[in-house]
Design a protein around this motif. Sequence first.
Motif, PDB file in Angstrom:
ATOM      1  N   ALA A  66       0.813  -1.212   0.000  1.00 15.10           N
ATOM      2  CA  ALA A  66       0.000   0.000   0.000  1.00 15.10           C
ATOM      3  C   ALA A  66       0.850   1.266   0.000  1.00 15.10           C
ATOM      4  N   PRO A  80       1.163   5.693  -1.378  1.00 15.91           N
ATOM      5  CA  PRO A  80      -0.281   5.797  -1.633  1.00 15.91           C
ATOM      6  C   PRO A  80      -0.538   6.191  -3.083  1.00 15.91           C
ATOM      7  N   TYR A 139      -7.308   8.032  -1.813  1.00 11.07           N
ATOM      8  CA  TYR A 139      -8.028   6.790  -1.516  1.00 11.07           C
ATOM      9  C   TYR A 139      -9.217   6.626  -2.442  1.00 11.07           C
ATOM     10  N   GLU A 140      -9.334   5.450  -3.037  1.00 12.46           N
ATOM     11  CA  GLU A 140     -10.489   5.144  -3.874  1.00 12.46           C
ATOM     12  C   GLU A 140     -11.263   4.008  -3.209  1.00 12.46           C
TER      13      GLU A 140
END
Length: 62
Positions: free
Chosen positions: A7, A10, A15-16
Motif C-alpha cells: 500500500a 499511496p 483513496y479510492e
Amino acid sequence: MFLDSGAWPPPPDGYEPPRPPARLTRPQERVMLGSIGLFLLVMFIGPLAGSSVIAALAALFS
C-alpha cells in the motif's frame, strides 16, 4: 499493527473506495423472475404430469 507493504506509496489520486457490486438491469431482472416462476411452475406441475404418464403406461400395458 499490520503494515501492508503493497500500500506504499499511496495512489496519486488518493483513496479510492471499492466499487459497489453491479445490479441487474430491468431486462435481466425480468428474465430472472421469469425463470424462477417457470421453475416453480414445473416443480408443482411436473409430478402431476409424471404421475399421469405413469398411469397411462400402466393402463396401456394392463
